[in-house]
Design an enzyme around this catalytic site. Structure first.
Site, PDB file in Angstrom:
ATOM      1  CG  ASP A 206      -1.908   1.044   1.330  1.00 11.91           C
ATOM      2  OD1 ASP A 206      -2.396   1.472   0.275  1.00 11.91           O
ATOM      3  OD2 ASP A 206      -2.251   1.470   2.466  1.00 11.91           O
TER       4      ASP A 206
ATOM      5  CD  GLU B 226      -3.019   8.561  -4.242  1.00 16.14           C
ATOM      6  OE1 GLU B 226      -2.841   7.523  -3.575  1.00 16.14           O
ATOM      7  OE2 GLU B 226      -2.983   9.694  -3.757  1.00 16.14           O
TER       8      GLU B 226
ATOM      9  CB  ALA C  66     -13.123   3.738   2.097  1.00 17.99           C
TER      10      ALA C  66
ATOM     11  CG  ASN D 144      -7.070   1.009  -0.027  1.00 19.12           C
ATOM     12  OD1 ASN D 144      -7.470   0.097  -0.744  1.00 19.12           O
ATOM     13  ND2 ASN D 144      -5.909   1.589  -0.180  1.00 19.12           N
TER      14      ASN D 144
HETATM   15  P1  13P Z   1      -8.602   4.894   6.171  1.00 20.55           P
HETATM   16  O1  13P Z   1      -7.643   5.747   6.947  1.00 20.55           O
HETATM   17  O2  13P Z   1      -9.872   5.651   5.857  1.00 20.55           O
HETATM   18  O3  13P Z   1      -8.882   3.588   6.782  1.00 20.55           O
HETATM   19  O4  13P Z   1      -7.911   4.621   4.726  1.00 20.55           O
HETATM   20  C1  13P Z   1      -6.914   3.632   4.612  1.00 20.55           C
HETATM   21  C2  13P Z   1      -6.205   3.690   3.308  1.00 20.55           C
HETATM   22  O5  13P Z   1      -6.585   4.356   2.371  1.00 20.55           O
HETATM   23  C3  13P Z   1      -4.990   2.872   3.177  1.00 20.55           C
HETATM   24  O6  13P Z   1      -4.347   3.059   1.956  1.00 20.55           O
HETATM   25  O1  G3H Z   2      -2.954   4.916   3.989  1.00 24.11           O
HETATM   26  C1  G3H Z   2      -2.277   4.663   4.973  1.00 24.11           C
HETATM   27  C2  G3H Z   2      -2.564   3.476   5.825  1.00 24.11           C
HETATM   28  O2  G3H Z   2      -3.545   3.770   6.785  1.00 24.11           O
HETATM   29  C3  G3H Z   2      -1.283   2.993   6.449  1.00 24.11           C
HETATM   30  O3  G3H Z   2      -0.812   3.858   7.416  1.00 24.11           O
HETATM   31  O4  G3H Z   2       1.613   4.350   7.001  1.00 24.11           O
HETATM   32  O5  G3H Z   2       0.622   4.443   9.328  1.00 24.11           O
HETATM   33  O6  G3H Z   2       0.971   2.249   8.178  1.00 24.11           O
HETATM   34  P1  G3H Z   2       0.697   3.712   8.015  1.00 24.11           P
HETATM   35 ZN    ZN Z   3      -4.469   5.046   1.188  1.00 24.36          ZN
END
Ligand code: 13P
Ligand code: G3H
Ligand code: ZN
Length: 307
Positions: free
Chosen positions: A82, A134, A212, A253
């Site tokens: 991610d 993205e 989301a 997500n």
């Molecule tokens: P949230 O912070 O809304 O759960 O989104 C998570 C996300 O987009 C991870 O890439």
């Molecule tokens: O979009 C981000 C996710 O919530 C992951 O967050 O970088 O703190 O692991 P993080």
């Molecule tokens: Zn994200």
């Protein structure tokens, strides 16, 4: 089942009109909660890990955990990086056994974003790995921004069409009014459903909605009841997510809602049994809380029974 490329899950969702949940992990309990929840609903699922998560748990550990749980689960599971911003992390994840990567170069000018994603598509596809990219800025959108400021942040449909054609990317994350974290909106949430439809019509590929989480009031209240300080939180209502999926979103997500549910469960377990010394008595309920969130999301996204 062995891990599958994310495109297998998303292309099916795109043709049948539902979305697959993508849930962030960085430890054993979260991963078990995600895969148990999806298996209980007979749903495909995407387990994803951020660059911060990689640093916390290690890429090989994440692959070993997810592979081992997926093997026993009898539902299709994809493992996705991610918000990959560093090329070195993209390569590390492909080598370690991830079946999908996100090259997030959305902070760069369009031409540079295209060049970077093209390069990643070349190496990832050679290894059978899916690529998400993205376009636009998925950040907090405040109530008092002007129409032109709002449009500068949102994904431009003509750019999206060109981006997809030139990069050959498999899935596109779009900025349509959501934001990351537990404090998404100052006022009323407003998702751009027409924009989702137009981007889908121009690109035809699976679209991804980040940020989301719903930030459910009952979860916040439970955490606060056991001592959390969480002011000013707000999220995307379930109905808005459902509409976004109806209009063309195929990957959703979620991280924040699992974090909140986990923290509320941990606080409750510690508070109600002050003498507890066995971590399993605290982490077990937190794992169940993750699983419950995953099942609720699957019901909203329409992926139950699609395994
Ligand atoms: P949230 O912070 O809304 O759960 O989104 C998570 C996300 O987009 C991870 O890439
Ligand atoms: O979009 C981000 C996710 O919530 C992951 O967050 O970088 O703190 O692991 P993080
Ligand atoms: Zn994200």
């Amino acid at each position: 089942m062995s891990l599958v490329p994310m495109s297998v899950l998303l292309n099916k969702a795109n043709s049948l009109g539902y979305a697959v949940g993508a849930f962030n992990t960085n430890n054993m309990e979260i991963t078990q909660g995600i895969i148990d929840g999806a298996a209980a609903e007979r749903s495909p699922v995407i387990v994803q890990c951020s660059e911060g998560g990689l640093e916390y748990a290690g890429a090989d550990m994440v692959v070993a955990m997810v592979k081992s749980l997926a093997q026993d689960a009898d539902i299709p599971v994809a493992l996705h990086l991610d918000h990959g911003k560093k090329f070195t992390n993209i390569v590390k994840c492909i080598r370690a056994g991830f079946t999908s990567v996100m090259m997030d170069a959305s902070h760069l000018p369009l031409e540079d974003n295209i060049a970077m994603v093209k390069k990643v598509v070349e190496i990832a596809h050679a290894a059978g790995v899916t690529v998400e990219a993205e376009l636009g800025r998925i950040s907090g959108i405040e109530d008092n921004v002007s129409v032109s400021e709002r449009h500068a942040i949102l994904t431009d449909p003509a750019e999206a069409e060109r981006f997809v054609a030139e990069t050959g990317v498999d899935a596109l994350a779009v900025a349509v009014g959501t934001a990351h974290g537990p404090r998404k909106f100052k006022g009323e949430p407003r998702l751009e459903l027409d924009l989702i439809r137009e981007i889908k019509q121009r690109t035809r590929i699976p679209l991804v909605m980040h940020g989301a989480s719903a930030v459910p009031r009952e979860v916040i209240e439970k955490a606060v009841c056991y001592g959390a300080q969480l002011q000013g939180t707000s999220g995307v209502p379930d109905e808005a997510v459902r509409k976004a999926v109806e209009n063309g979103i195929n990957k959703v997500n979620i991280d924040t809602d699992m974090r909140l549910a986990m923290v509320a469960a941990l606080r409750e377990a510690l508070y109600t049994d002050p003498g507890v010394t066995d971590p399993r008595k605290v982490l077990g309920p937190a794992r169940s809380a993750v699983s419950e969130i995953v099942r609720q999301k699957i019901a909203i996204l329409g992926s139950a029974g699609k395994a």
